[in-house]
Design a protein around this motif. Sequence first.
Motif, mmCIF file in Angstrom:
data_model
loop_
_atom_site.group_PDB
_atom_site.id
_atom_site.type_symbol
_atom_site.label_atom_id
_atom_site.label_comp_id
_atom_site.label_asym_id
_atom_site.label_seq_id
_atom_site.Cartn_x
_atom_site.Cartn_y
_atom_site.Cartn_z
ATOM 1 N N ARG A 150 1.747 -4.842 1.272
ATOM 2 C CA ARG A 150 3.033 -5.102 1.936
ATOM 3 C C ARG A 150 4.029 -5.706 0.954
ATOM 4 O O ARG A 150 5.218 -5.355 0.953
ATOM 5 C CB ARG A 150 2.804 -6.044 3.105
ATOM 6 N N SER A 151 3.551 -6.612 0.098
ATOM 7 C CA SER A 151 4.418 -7.226 -0.898
ATOM 8 C C SER A 151 4.972 -6.182 -1.863
ATOM 9 O O SER A 151 6.170 -6.187 -2.189
ATOM 10 C CB SER A 151 3.634 -8.289 -1.665
ATOM 11 N N ALA A 155 8.903 -5.035 -2.254
ATOM 12 C CA ALA A 155 9.573 -5.170 -3.549
ATOM 13 C C ALA A 155 10.174 -3.839 -3.994
ATOM 14 O O ALA A 155 11.301 -3.796 -4.519
ATOM 15 C CB ALA A 155 8.578 -5.683 -4.586
ATOM 16 N N ALA A 156 9.443 -2.744 -3.771
ATOM 17 C CA ALA A 156 9.960 -1.426 -4.137
ATOM 18 C C ALA A 156 11.182 -1.071 -3.300
ATOM 19 O O ALA A 156 12.158 -0.504 -3.819
ATOM 20 C CB ALA A 156 8.875 -0.372 -3.963
ATOM 21 N N VAL A 169 8.325 5.576 -1.383
ATOM 22 C CA VAL A 169 7.688 6.354 -0.317
ATOM 23 C C VAL A 169 6.180 6.199 -0.373
ATOM 24 O O VAL A 169 5.515 6.007 0.653
ATOM 25 C CB VAL A 169 8.104 7.837 -0.427
ATOM 26 N N MET A 170 5.599 6.267 -1.569
ATOM 27 C CA MET A 170 4.153 6.144 -1.692
ATOM 28 C C MET A 170 3.681 4.759 -1.252
ATOM 29 O O MET A 170 2.695 4.624 -0.510
ATOM 30 C CB MET A 170 3.722 6.448 -3.126
ATOM 31 N N LEU A 171 4.374 3.724 -1.678
ATOM 32 C CA LEU A 171 3.963 2.367 -1.314
ATOM 33 C C LEU A 171 4.205 2.091 0.167
ATOM 34 O O LEU A 171 3.407 1.411 0.823
ATOM 35 C CB LEU A 171 4.719 1.354 -2.169
ATOM 36 N N GLU A 172 5.272 2.620 0.702
ATOM 37 C CA GLU A 172 5.569 2.467 2.131
ATOM 38 C C GLU A 172 4.482 3.113 2.980
ATOM 39 O O GLU A 172 4.031 2.568 3.989
ATOM 40 C CB GLU A 172 6.929 3.110 2.404
ATOM 41 N N VAL A 178 -2.639 0.968 5.495
ATOM 42 C CA VAL A 178 -3.434 -0.260 5.433
ATOM 43 C C VAL A 178 -3.221 -1.110 6.677
ATOM 44 O O VAL A 178 -4.173 -1.688 7.220
ATOM 45 C CB VAL A 178 -3.083 -1.052 4.154
ATOM 46 N N ALA A 179 -1.993 -1.185 7.153
ATOM 47 C CA ALA A 179 -1.709 -2.008 8.340
ATOM 48 C C ALA A 179 -2.538 -1.556 9.534
ATOM 49 O O ALA A 179 -3.024 -2.383 10.315
ATOM 50 C CB ALA A 179 -0.219 -1.956 8.657
#
Length: 334
Positions: A150-151, A155-156, A169-172, A178-179
């Motif tokens: 999430r962090s 940040a991205a 997009v990938m991190l989102e 994961v959530a």
Amino acid sequence: SHGEARAFEAKAAIVQRLVERCGFDVLLFEAPVYDFIAFDAAAAQRAATSSQLDRAIGRFWWTRELAPWRAWLFSRATAGALVLGGIDDQVSATADHARAALPGMVAATSSLPEHASRCGETVARNLNWSYNADTPFDDPEKARLHECVRSAADAAAARAGERRTQEQVMLENLASYVARQVDASGAPERGAAMYRNVLWHVDRLPAGSRVIIWTATVHASREQGPLAQQPLGARLAARWGTDVAAIGFTAFTGSSSMAGQPARPLPETPPGSLEALATRDDVPWVFLDGPALRRFGLTPSRLLGRISEADWSRHFDGVVVIREEVAPLFDAWK
């Protein structure tokens, strides 16, 4: 779903005709978004391989019945005649790029620099599911995983500005995946994640692009009905109205097999089901358009997975009913 040979063959033929005869130029799969981003970059550099595309699409589609069609798909995509993409936030067993890139991406992007290395290791453990007695997937591990991802996603997003970058997009997507794994409060539903990814793809396309989405029938429904969550099709219909056509696939009888698992018989449908009535003359398949579906009225069907009763014209613009399905034959793992 993703395990019926005759539905696969029908969908492949429909896609090919829509592309070659009707000007459709985009195909999005219910498959992880991550590895299609890598395939797109490789294709632009003329370095993409057919195996890379197969692994991006995923194990469900590695059937012998689809082998010629996958070769056609690769040829079209690498020639620049067809844009391909994934819309799922899940990380599949064949999502090589996701497992290789995401741990380092989280470590480098996280707003918790003092924990960067630990965050990368935490993400790698999850994506490779390398938990053991010393490092179990327990509550502290889940909390650490959720905080790290999430962090990094936040940040991205803060650095990206108005236009979402591929990294964002990938991190989102990893954050929403994961959530749900850790049952985090406010975790987005999978249909919402897929809808968000469709919007990202569409925002990047030229005006007038025509998009096909290959997904399980349960996700294509224009209405939620008895489903626990709002499906992707309902979200798309709310956004684009009659510019969206939802086509369902179902079968009266036969067998199914997903991702190379043993074939299993389809559960029986009741005598008055849509499947039984539509194929009662022993026709191998039939297409029911909107008016035909309305004439059936309230009818039980397996269109949404389990048998439920509905006016199916409210859920789908058309339905392909196959008399007898067969389990596909799967190619070996690559």
